[in-house]
Design a protein around this motif. Structure first.
Motif, PDB file in Angstrom:
ATOM      1  N   ILE A 155       6.419  13.722  -9.040  1.00 30.97           N
ATOM      2  CA  ILE A 155       7.713  14.416  -8.983  1.00 30.97           C
ATOM      3  C   ILE A 155       8.287  14.539 -10.401  1.00 30.97           C
ATOM      4  N   ALA A 156       8.272  13.430 -11.127  1.00 27.88           N
ATOM      5  CA  ALA A 156       8.832  13.428 -12.487  1.00 27.88           C
ATOM      6  C   ALA A 156       8.108  14.406 -13.397  1.00 27.88           C
ATOM      7  N   ALA A 157       6.797  14.552 -13.201  1.00 31.62           N
ATOM      8  CA  ALA A 157       6.011  15.447 -14.049  1.00 31.62           C
ATOM      9  C   ALA A 157       6.180  16.916 -13.668  1.00 31.62           C
TER      10      ALA A 157
ATOM     11  N   VAL B  79      14.307  16.674 -11.791  1.00 31.59           N
ATOM     12  CA  VAL B  79      15.046  15.880 -10.818  1.00 31.59           C
ATOM     13  C   VAL B  79      15.623  14.646 -11.506  1.00 31.59           C
ATOM     14  N   GLU B  80      16.476  13.948 -10.787  1.00 33.67           N
ATOM     15  CA  GLU B  80      17.000  12.663 -11.242  1.00 33.67           C
ATOM     16  C   GLU B  80      16.450  11.593 -10.310  1.00 33.67           C
ATOM     17  N   LEU B  81      15.653  10.697 -10.855  1.00 37.21           N
ATOM     18  CA  LEU B  81      15.044   9.639 -10.048  1.00 37.21           C
ATOM     19  C   LEU B  81      15.947   8.410 -10.028  1.00 37.21           C
ATOM     20  N   GLY B  82      16.226   7.941  -8.819  1.00 33.68           N
ATOM     21  CA  GLY B  82      16.981   6.701  -8.661  1.00 33.68           C
ATOM     22  C   GLY B  82      16.067   5.499  -8.822  1.00 33.68           C
TER      23      GLY B  82
ATOM     24  N   GLU C  77       0.836  -1.209   0.000  1.00 30.83           N
ATOM     25  CA  GLU C  77       0.000   0.000   0.000  1.00 30.83           C
ATOM     26  C   GLU C  77       0.870   1.258   0.000  1.00 30.83           C
ATOM     27  N   GLN C  78       1.891   1.269   0.848  1.00 31.03           N
ATOM     28  CA  GLN C  78       2.796   2.418   0.884  1.00 31.03           C
ATOM     29  C   GLN C  78       3.623   2.516  -0.397  1.00 31.03           C
ATOM     30  N   ARG C  79       3.968   1.382  -0.971  1.00 28.51           N
ATOM     31  CA  ARG C  79       4.729   1.415  -2.234  1.00 28.51           C
ATOM     32  C   ARG C  79       3.883   2.044  -3.334  1.00 28.51           C
ATOM     33  N   ALA C  80       2.596   1.766  -3.325  1.00 26.25           N
ATOM     34  CA  ALA C  80       1.700   2.363  -4.325  1.00 26.25           C
ATOM     35  C   ALA C  80       1.652   3.881  -4.162  1.00 26.25           C
ATOM     36  N   LEU C  81       1.592   4.361  -2.918  1.00 25.53           N
ATOM     37  CA  LEU C  81       1.620   5.810  -2.674  1.00 25.53           C
ATOM     38  C   LEU C  81       2.967   6.385  -3.114  1.00 25.53           C
ATOM     39  N   ALA C  82       4.051   5.691  -2.784  1.00 24.57           N
ATOM     40  CA  ALA C  82       5.385   6.140  -3.202  1.00 24.57           C
ATOM     41  C   ALA C  82       5.470   6.228  -4.722  1.00 24.57           C
ATOM     42  N   ALA C  83       4.823   5.310  -5.419  1.00 25.91           N
ATOM     43  CA  ALA C  83       4.816   5.332  -6.888  1.00 25.91           C
ATOM     44  C   ALA C  83       4.048   6.540  -7.421  1.00 25.91           C
ATOM     45  N   GLU C  84       2.926   6.864  -6.793  1.00 22.44           N
ATOM     46  CA  GLU C  84       2.168   8.058  -7.194  1.00 22.44           C
ATOM     47  C   GLU C  84       3.010   9.319  -7.001  1.00 22.44           C
ATOM     48  N   ILE C  85       3.686   9.394  -5.864  1.00 20.16           N
ATOM     49  CA  ILE C  85       4.545  10.552  -5.586  1.00 20.16           C
ATOM     50  C   ILE C  85       5.662  10.621  -6.626  1.00 20.16           C
ATOM     51  N   ARG C  86       6.251   9.493  -6.930  1.00 20.24           N
ATOM     52  CA  ARG C  86       7.341   9.438  -7.917  1.00 20.24           C
ATOM     53  C   ARG C  86       6.884   9.956  -9.278  1.00 20.24           C
TER      54      ARG C  86
END
Length: 123
Positions: A38-40, A44-47, A26-35
């Motif tokens: 951020i990219a949009a 930034v440079e995403l790791g 569930e938290q990974r899904a939220l982290a993916a939305e944030i990612r």
């Protein structure tokens, strides 16, 4: 560690890293939305995704590297979208990783205990 050993010249800050941590799917899904957001929104440079703890980081995470000029805009945005996630934001001085991850760090959400022993001098 004395106070002087915990200080650094702020002029040495070249940029910042944000580490977005997650504990479950569930938290990974939220982290993916944030990612994706951020990219949009930001230059930034995403790791890559780290689904296992790595280095000093005690939980799975990904890193966001960004220029110091973005901090005033990106930091409040991260505050507003992080939900239950912990996010470590630290400076990158290129001089001392231990200081960057401790004295040069701020936490959004619950603070996690980093494995700072990896930064110890091999004597």
């Amino acid at each position: 560690m004395d106070l002087a050993a915990q200080c650094f010249n702020p002029d040495s800050i070249g940029g910042y890293h944000a580490h977005v941590y997650y504990q479950n799917s569930e938290q990974r899904a939220l982290a993916a939305e944030i990612r994706e957001s951020i990219a949009a929104r930001f230059d930034v440079e995403l790791g890559r995704w780290r689904d296992q703890p790595v280095g000093p980081h005690p939980l799975p995470m990904y890193q966001v590297a960004f220029d110091k000029t973005l901090l005033p805009e990106l930091l409040p945005w991260l505050m507003s979208v992080r939900g239950p996630l912990s996010i470590l934001v630290h400076c990158t001085t290129g001089q001392n990783d231990l200081l960057d991850h401790t004295a040069g760090a701020i936490w959004l959400g619950p603070q996690l205990e980093l494995n700072t022993a990896i930064f110890a001098d091999p004597a």
